[in-house]
Design a protein around this motif. Structure first.
Motif, PDB file in Angstrom:
ATOM      1  N   LEU A   1      44.098  -5.440  10.119  1.00 27.46           N
ATOM      2  CA  LEU A   1      42.976  -5.995  10.867  1.00 27.46           C
ATOM      3  C   LEU A   1      42.868  -7.500  10.654  1.00 27.46           C
ATOM      4  O   LEU A   1      42.796  -8.274  11.610  1.00 27.46           O
TER       5      LEU A   1
ATOM      6  N   VAL B   1      43.704 -10.473  13.522  1.00 26.78           N
ATOM      7  CA  VAL B   1      42.678 -11.441  13.925  1.00 26.78           C
ATOM      8  C   VAL B   1      43.140 -12.871  13.654  1.00 26.78           C
ATOM      9  O   VAL B   1      43.000 -13.763  14.498  1.00 26.78           O
TER      10      VAL B   1
ATOM     11  N   PRO C   1      43.765  -5.791  17.224  1.00 26.90           N
ATOM     12  CA  PRO C   1      42.930  -6.968  16.928  1.00 26.90           C
ATOM     13  C   PRO C   1      43.601  -8.278  17.327  1.00 26.90           C
ATOM     14  O   PRO C   1      42.912  -9.238  17.692  1.00 26.90           O
TER      15      PRO C   1
END
Length: 649
Positions: free
Chosen positions: A205, A209, A252
């Protein structure tokens, strides 16, 4: 031989017994506090360069044309120019020059300017802001490099300390972060390395990002790194194809890339970039990247169980994105700059950084790519070493591919070299640490191999660092074969010195500030001198080296290549009051060589038309240039219409 082995064994025992536990604890503490230690290393490097460049900061020596234009862009914004209006109205007045940049990089410079103006005058505040601002992305770069190196090495390895310091051995990469280097390339390079850190991050994650946002921020600044960003997206998609569960990173990443690009376009795209343009964040890239991100989101959510299914779906989505982009904006695939063939021939082909590295002599070229070559070899060796550890193999393969890709791009354009040097650092840091480890703890054969590796690493760092150009001054060149060759060699050296001297002196703040004694006017001068002129005086210029202003650049080339009357007609068309001549300025050598009978070549030979009148301005020292007042005759009005090229919308 036995005595040497015995001595080495005693040294290993000494390291492992009384000092070993303490060293282990120290290493563990350093590993836990790597962020703070990297910050301290950055602080030391920043302090050193601020002290080293103190004289440049005092004289506000913004050496690059883009640094001067960036400073002027920030200053005009603080003086009231609109947030989305990035035209430079003192280039090619009155309509101004279309600057395709983003205000994203303006923000930290403006914030520092406003902060320092609370305590000192505007001039000093601007100097301090422009000195400190380039060092901020250096911190992001160093943190990203140490993160990548820690990910690649075994837990507790101190190789990241080497990685934090190795930018000092990457002169072209580090040159983007020295004080006063306020152009956008430092931020773009830092975001590219941060993107790589996100790709190799173990936490899906967070890594997705970081990679997505870093890519979006880099694109918002400019399109120079788009090929690296496309490669990163392809690597993330390939990981999703061949590893079950990798959608946890791709999802993400896609959301951050697509959402970040749209938000940054809304907040930072200038008025000029609201129409489809290939060279900046515009509807072209918002639509293309948005479609690519949407396709990756769809792929991540589909219940595809086998890698052949994922590969087929990924190829289908990629093909649709490519067809969509090519169908709507085919010119972006053939000419991102969208300039005329004449402008490319007369101007762009003469820009050295847009040429392949092969234009340099072999010794200089090797010095520029020694670090990327070492990084590529080190990464490939590491891939072999960790071939049984699939998780680390993936990380190493990613770094190896990015390093190799960056190295290959240097054979397309020299401007890829800074990225190639910086991306090579994690692999080189691992190799240096591994070799040092083997020299201390390895067996006899391993020690010999490690010694050779250390010697090769030192040679590579020698060639790639600032030690090489320094050493060149100490090494005597080979003796000429005869007197004629000696005379020719000396003439070349003298000519090079004159060009370097003119390039430095004509840009200095005291020399150009003397022009402020005259009322504001348009000064006709060289393309590469235009941004520095308008940044340090209240005058205007005709053009700067920015491809969206091709008509203005061509007018200068036509004026200097043509006859004196052609120059006067073009100058009148642009309502230029003065002509500034800097003898032996680098750009002028192009006009002299290309048009020996042209206006510029005649002026440098001292053949001055009667309608140019020297203007004297007061200065504490001899000025490196000559300023002329242009006198216009009644006959130049009609000639101006034919001499000046038609303006393109």
């Amino acid at each position: 031989m036995a005595m040497r082995e015995s001595a080495h064994s005693r040294f290993r025992l000494l390291v492992r017994t009384p000092i070993g536990p303490g060293a282990t604890r120290l290493n563990h503490w350093a590993d836990e506090n790597w962020k703070w230690l990297t910050f301290l290393l950055w602080l030391g490097i920043a302090t050193y360069y601020l002290a080293l460049r103190a004289n440049n900061i005092h004289w506000f020596a913004l050496g690059d044309t883009d640094d001067n234009m960036r400073y002027l862009q920030v200053r005009d914004w603080l003086a009231g120019q609109g947030w989305f209006d990035l035209r430079q109205y003192r280039l090619d007045p009155p309509t101004g020059a279309n600057i395709h940049w983003s205000r994203l990089v303006d923000l930290p410079i403006a914030a520092l300017m406003l902060f320092f103006r609370l305590f000192t005058d505007a001039g000093t505040a601007d100097r301090l802001a422009c000195a400190i601002a380039p060092l901020l992305p250096l911190l992001l770069l160093m943190l990203s490099l140490t993160f990548i190196t820690r990910r690649l090495c075994r837990e507790g390895s101190p190789a990241w300390i080497i990685a934090a310091l190795l930018p000092l051995a990457a002169p072209l990469g580090l040159s983007m972060y020295v004080p006063l280097r306020i152009d956008h390339h430092g931020w773009q390079l830092a975001f590219t390395v941060a993107m790589l850190a996100g790709i190799v991050d173990r936490q899906y994650l967070r890594g997705g990002v970081v990679a997505g946002l870093a890519s979006a921020l880099s694109i918002a600044i400019g399109m120079e790194m788009i090929v690296y960003l496309a490669g990163a997206g392809a690597l993330i998609a390939l990981r999703w194809v061949f590893k079950e569960g990798a959608a946890r990173r791709m999802l993400p990443y896609a959301l951050s890339l697509g959402g970040g690009t749209c938000a940054l376009y809304a907040g930072f795209a200038s008025y000029a970039n609201r129409v489809p343009m290939c060279d900046a964040l515009s509807p072209v890239w918002v639509a293309t990247l948005g479609m690519a991100a949407g396709g990756m989101v769809l792929l991540a959510l589909l219940p595809l169980k086998s890698w052949p299914q994922r590969l087929a779906a990924g190829v289908a989505v990629g093909a649709m994105v490519g067809i969509f982009a090519f169908w709507n904006w085919p010119i972006c695939f053939t000419s991102a700059y969208q300039i005329s063939p004449e402008l490319e021939r007369l101007w762009l082909d003469n820009i050295r950084e847009a040429k392949p590295i092969t234009v340099h002599p072999l010794a200089k070229a090797l010095g520029m790519i020694a670090l990327p070559i070492g990084g590529t070899i080190s990464a490939l060796i590491a891939c072999f070493a960790v071939r049984r550890d699939t998780d680390r193999l993936w990380a190493w393969a990613t770094v190896a591919l990015m390093t190799l890709f960056a190295l290959a791009l240097t054979f397309w354009q020299i401007r890829a070299t800074p990225a190639a040097q910086l991306l090579a650092i994690p692999a080189v840091a691992w190799a240096i640490h591994k070799a040092l480890q083997e020299m201390v703890f390895g067996q006899s054969a391993a020690r010999r191999g490690a010694g050779l590796a250390i010697a090769a690493a030192l040679a590579m760092l020698y060639w790639s660092s600032t030690l090489y150009p320094m050493a060149q001054r100490w090494i005597a060149p080979p003796a000429p074969a005869n007197a004629a060759a000696a005379e020719k060699t000396q003439a070349r050296a003298d000519r090079k010195k004159r060009i370097e001297r003119a390039n430095a002196r004509c840009r200095t703040l005291p020399a150009l500030a003397a022009l402020n004694q005259l009322p504001p006017a348009t000064i006709f001068t060289l393309v590469d001198l235009g941004p520095r002129l308008i940044a340090t005086t209240h005058h205007s210029a005709i053009a700067g080296p920015y491809h969206r202003n091709g008509d203005a650049i061509l007018t200068i080339h036509h004026a200097f290549d043509g006859s004196p009357e052609t120059f006067r007609a073009i100058a009148r068309h642009h309502e230029a009051t003065y002509f500034l001549l800097c003898p032996n300025f680098p750009e002028g050598t192009i006009y002299r060589a290309r048009s020996p009978q042209g206006f510029y070549a005649q002026m440098e030979r001292g053949k001055v038309p009667a309608w140019l009148h020297p203007v004297t301005v007061k200065s504490a020292s001899e000025l490196p240039y000559t300023l002329y007042k242009i006198e216009y005759g009644a006959d130049t009005g009609a000639a101006a219409a034919t001499a000046a090229p038609r303006k393109t919308p």
